[in-house]
Design an enzyme around this catalytic site. Structure first.
Site, PDB file in Angstrom:
ATOM      1  N   HIS A   1       0.788  -0.981   0.132  1.00 21.26           N
ATOM      2  CA  HIS A   1       0.162   0.103  -0.004  1.00 21.26           C
ATOM      3  C   HIS A   1       0.981   1.253   0.159  1.00 21.26           C
ATOM      4  O   HIS A   1       1.968   1.172   0.467  1.00 21.26           O
ATOM      5  CB  HIS A   1      -0.913   0.071   1.237  1.00 21.26           C
ATOM      6  CG  HIS A   1      -2.026   1.115   0.898  1.00 21.26           C
ATOM      7  ND1 HIS A   1      -2.172   2.489   1.481  1.00 21.26           N
ATOM      8  CD2 HIS A   1      -3.479   0.784   0.720  1.00 21.26           C
ATOM      9  CE1 HIS A   1      -3.321   2.769   1.211  1.00 21.26           C
ATOM     10  NE2 HIS A   1      -3.874   1.710   0.808  1.00 21.26           N
TER      11      HIS A   1
ATOM     12  N   ASP B   1      -7.764  -5.172  -0.006  1.00 22.85           N
ATOM     13  CA  ASP B   1      -8.256  -6.311  -0.954  1.00 22.85           C
ATOM     14  C   ASP B   1      -8.216  -7.653  -0.714  1.00 22.85           C
ATOM     15  O   ASP B   1      -8.603  -8.363  -1.387  1.00 22.85           O
ATOM     16  CB  ASP B   1      -7.685  -5.748  -2.313  1.00 22.85           C
ATOM     17  CG  ASP B   1      -8.483  -4.432  -2.780  1.00 22.85           C
ATOM     18  OD1 ASP B   1      -9.637  -4.326  -2.475  1.00 22.85           O
ATOM     19  OD2 ASP B   1      -7.599  -3.788  -3.333  1.00 22.85           O
TER      20      ASP B   1
HETATM   21  N1  ACO Z   1       4.075  -7.546  -4.469  1.00 20.78           N
HETATM   22  C1  ACO Z   1       5.362  -7.568  -4.159  1.00 20.78           C
HETATM   23  N2  ACO Z   1       6.147  -6.361  -4.080  1.00 20.78           N
HETATM   24  C2  ACO Z   1       5.568  -5.362  -3.684  1.00 20.78           C
HETATM   25  C3  ACO Z   1       4.312  -5.114  -3.865  1.00 20.78           C
HETATM   26  C4  ACO Z   1       3.255  -6.296  -3.993  1.00 20.78           C
HETATM   27  N3  ACO Z   1       2.131  -6.323  -3.817  1.00 20.78           N
HETATM   28  N4  ACO Z   1       3.939  -4.120  -3.183  1.00 20.78           N
HETATM   29  C5  ACO Z   1       4.883  -3.390  -3.228  1.00 20.78           C
HETATM   30  N5  ACO Z   1       6.204  -4.149  -3.378  1.00 20.78           N
HETATM   31  C6  ACO Z   1       7.480  -3.620  -3.319  1.00 20.78           C
HETATM   32  C7  ACO Z   1       7.700  -2.995  -4.668  1.00 20.78           C
HETATM   33  O1  ACO Z   1       8.503  -3.909  -5.443  1.00 20.78           O
HETATM   34  C8  ACO Z   1       9.058  -2.240  -3.867  1.00 20.78           C
HETATM   35  O2  ACO Z   1      10.166  -2.914  -3.970  1.00 20.78           O
HETATM   36  P1  ACO Z   1      11.312  -2.124  -4.315  1.00 20.78           P
HETATM   37  O3  ACO Z   1      11.755  -1.028  -3.411  1.00 20.78           O
HETATM   38  O4  ACO Z   1      12.735  -3.269  -4.268  1.00 20.78           O
HETATM   39  O5  ACO Z   1      11.496  -1.723  -5.708  1.00 20.78           O
HETATM   40  C9  ACO Z   1       8.656  -1.696  -2.576  1.00 20.78           C
HETATM   41  O6  ACO Z   1       7.594  -2.633  -2.156  1.00 20.78           O
HETATM   42  C10 ACO Z   1       7.724  -0.591  -2.496  1.00 20.78           C
HETATM   43  O7  ACO Z   1       6.802  -0.465  -3.381  1.00 20.78           O
HETATM   44  P2  ACO Z   1       6.155   0.665  -4.272  1.00 20.78           P
HETATM   45  O8  ACO Z   1       6.115   0.298  -5.705  1.00 20.78           O
HETATM   46  O9  ACO Z   1       6.873   1.783  -3.819  1.00 20.78           O
HETATM   47  O10 ACO Z   1       4.674   0.811  -3.765  1.00 20.78           O
HETATM   48  P3  ACO Z   1       3.635   1.735  -4.331  1.00 20.78           P
HETATM   49  O11 ACO Z   1       3.235   2.871  -3.144  1.00 20.78           O
HETATM   50  O12 ACO Z   1       4.366   2.762  -5.632  1.00 20.78           O
HETATM   51  O13 ACO Z   1       2.520   0.912  -4.857  1.00 20.78           O
HETATM   52  C11 ACO Z   1       0.455  -0.330  -4.465  1.00 20.78           C
HETATM   53  C12 ACO Z   1       1.474   0.679  -3.985  1.00 20.78           C
HETATM   54  C13 ACO Z   1       0.362   0.324  -6.105  1.00 20.78           C
HETATM   55  C14 ACO Z   1      -0.739  -0.679  -3.869  1.00 20.78           C
HETATM   56  C15 ACO Z   1       1.501  -1.590  -4.877  1.00 20.78           C
HETATM   57  O14 ACO Z   1       1.747  -2.143  -3.395  1.00 20.78           O
HETATM   58  C16 ACO Z   1       0.781  -2.771  -5.446  1.00 20.78           C
HETATM   59  O15 ACO Z   1       1.106  -2.880  -6.758  1.00 20.78           O
HETATM   60  N6  ACO Z   1       0.039  -3.759  -4.834  1.00 20.78           N
HETATM   61  C17 ACO Z   1      -0.586  -4.755  -5.494  1.00 20.78           C
HETATM   62  C18 ACO Z   1      -2.014  -4.133  -5.999  1.00 20.78           C
HETATM   63  C19 ACO Z   1      -2.803  -4.096  -5.043  1.00 20.78           C
HETATM   64  O16 ACO Z   1      -3.123  -5.065  -4.110  1.00 20.78           O
HETATM   65  N7  ACO Z   1      -3.626  -2.998  -4.825  1.00 20.78           N
HETATM   66  C20 ACO Z   1      -4.696  -2.514  -4.072  1.00 20.78           C
HETATM   67  C21 ACO Z   1      -4.098  -1.394  -3.027  1.00 20.78           C
HETATM   68  S1  ACO Z   1      -5.439  -0.960  -1.866  1.00 20.78           S
HETATM   69  C22 ACO Z   1      -6.549  -0.249  -2.709  1.00 20.78           C
HETATM   70  O17 ACO Z   1      -6.286   0.445  -3.821  1.00 20.78           O
HETATM   71  C23 ACO Z   1      -7.838  -0.299  -2.259  1.00 20.78           C
END
Ligand code: ACO
Length: 394
Positions: free
Chosen positions: A261, A315
């Site tokens: 998140h 989710d």
């Molecule tokens: N699976 C694996 N790795 C992850 C995930 C994940 N779901 N989420 C974050 N990470 C990792 C990233 O790869 C990143 O690693 P790095 O630093 O080595 O590159 C680190 O954690 C930080 O992640 P960011 O990309 O900076 O997180 P961001 O804030 O941009 O993304 C998001 C948030 C889009 C929700 C992301 O966590 C994601 O894609 N999750 C999966 C989709 C999801 O479940 N969405 C629902 C969110 S809740 C909602 O909208 C109601």
């Protein structure tokens, strides 16, 4: 004017000042108008929470009764909306159907009087009342059935489940669904709420505001993740395959749905409540085949990615709850929209209170001072068979 650093996704950049909800992503705190989500989930109802979010305080008993009465009264759809839905393809995604229907409401209630409190009140009531009916109607129509009319003697949550499943729900199922709606009602400036605010800031009508937010919520990185979670659990298939799946995702740097998140760096407090609700449902109606896989996945991801603050988000467990309530997988995101409409409308109203049209800036990275090349002087591009590109199938 100060020149700010460019932050992709506007991460950490305040887009507004708001008194609607508060999140502490380090401590796992979520409050609506200062009240903890745990208290609201336990003691409130979705409509009372919607009132709190939109009007800024808990209603008196009379105010709540009046609000519930108005919502019940406006649940029905105009037959032209139903006729329009009959023309939608059955294979279309229900979020697209909902977006089209929300926008279409603007055709029927086209008077735009944003400075009239009665207009604001009517729009709030109409949208909250009709969105569940539209979602349930599309579900029945795509199966070839007539939509079920709303029932005035049922609560907001019970009526939706009744319209969807064509039978009165168990009281525990209805109460749990109502709590799910409360948990999803609002969450500060996320993508769909921001989209609602940008649209609202042009002073367009509230139906366009909600339609724009619905379109934004549909994406798999936002509301659409709850569907993807179920497909992922299905694809994993067994508890033994969880750890190899996580290893593979980490190696390929692919996202594991329902985790991570932008704000929470601990387990999302809504996921904690939803997990408990799922367990209550399993106790009464039987275990879900995917629950053991989900528990193992939470454990494995926390071990592997917990140091990056990647834990279950809202989710992750919501889909398991919805499955037990008999909600089809592709309706999970429309159900999210039913709830989040309360938050969008609260932000719409707040935006109108102190409006300035959103108009951010950009950092231009393209070329400058290029010469125009006439069409006949540009290279011809053929496909690999030496053919000119074929038009798309209509
Ligand atoms: N699976 C694996 N790795 C992850 C995930 C994940 N779901 N989420 C974050 N990470 C990792 C990233 O790869 C990143 O690693 P790095 O630093 O080595 O590159 C680190 O954690 C930080 O992640 P960011 O990309 O900076 O997180 P961001 O804030 O941009 O993304 C998001 C948030 C889009 C929700 C992301 O966590 C994601 O894609 N999750 C999966 C989709 C999801 O479940 N969405 C629902 C969110 S809740 C909602 O909208 C109601």
């Amino acid at each position: 004017m100060t020149v700010c650093e460019y932050r992709p996704g506007l991460e950490g950049i305040p887009a507004t000042q708001s008194s609607i909800s508060y999140v502490d992503g380090q401590q796992g705190v979520l409050e609506y108008r200062g009240i903890g989500i745990e208290q609201l989930a336990e003691k409130s109802t979705f409509l009372e929470t919607a009132y709190l979010l939109i009007w800024g305080g808990l209603p008196t008993p009379q105010e709540l009764e009046g609000f519930e009465y108005e919502i019940r009264y406006h649940r029905r759809l105009k037959y032209r909306i139903r006729d329009m839905m009959k023309c939608f393809p059955e294979s279309g995604h229900p979020m697209d159907a909902l977006q089209a229907c929300a926008a279409a409401l603007g055709l029927f209630y086209s008077k735009r009087a944003l400075d009239d409190p009665a207009y604001i009140q009517d729009a709030v009531v109409r949208l909250l009342a009709k969105i569940p009916t539209m979602v349930a109607a599309f579900q029945l129509m795509r199966k070839g059935n007539d939509p079920v009319q709303p029932r005035d003697d049922l609560s907001y949550a019970a009526n939706f489940l009744y319209m969807l499943n064509e039978r009165e729900p168990d009281p525990l199922a209805a109460r749990i669904f109502d709590i799910c709606l409360t948990l999803h009602a609002e969450h500060t400036i996320n993508a769909s709420t921001f989209s609602a605010m940008v649209t609202a800031s042009t002073l367009t009508d509230p139906y366009a505001v909600v339609a724009s937010a619905v379109g934004t919520l549909a994406g798999p990185l936002h509301g659409g993740a709850n569907e993807e979670v179920i497909f992922m659990l299905q694809q994993i298939g067994s508890v033994e395959k969880v750890r190899p799946f996580v290893e593979d995702c980490v190696a390929r740097k692919s996202r594991i749905m329902g985790f991570g998140h932008r704000v929470y760096k601990v387990k999302d407090p809504r996921a904690t409540i939803l997990q408990k609700l799922a367990e209550q449902l399993f106790e009464k109606f039987g275990q879900d085949e995917y629950y053991e896989i989900a528990l193992e996945l939470e454990q494995a991801v926390s071990e592997k990615l917990g140091h990056k603050g990647v834990f279950p988000n809202v989710d992750f467990y919501s889909g398991l709850v919805y499955r037990k309530l008999g909600i089809p997988v592709d309706l999970f995101t429309p159900v999210f929209a039913i709830a989040r409409a309360a938050g969008w409308l609260a932000h719409w109203k707040e935006q109108l209170g102190e409006n300035r049209i959103f108009r951010p800036t950009q950092i231009y990275t393209g070329p400058r001072n290029q010469s125009y090349v006439t069409l006949s002087q540009r290279p011809q591009i053929w496909d690999k068979n030496g053919q000119s590109p074929q038009p798309l199938t209509p």
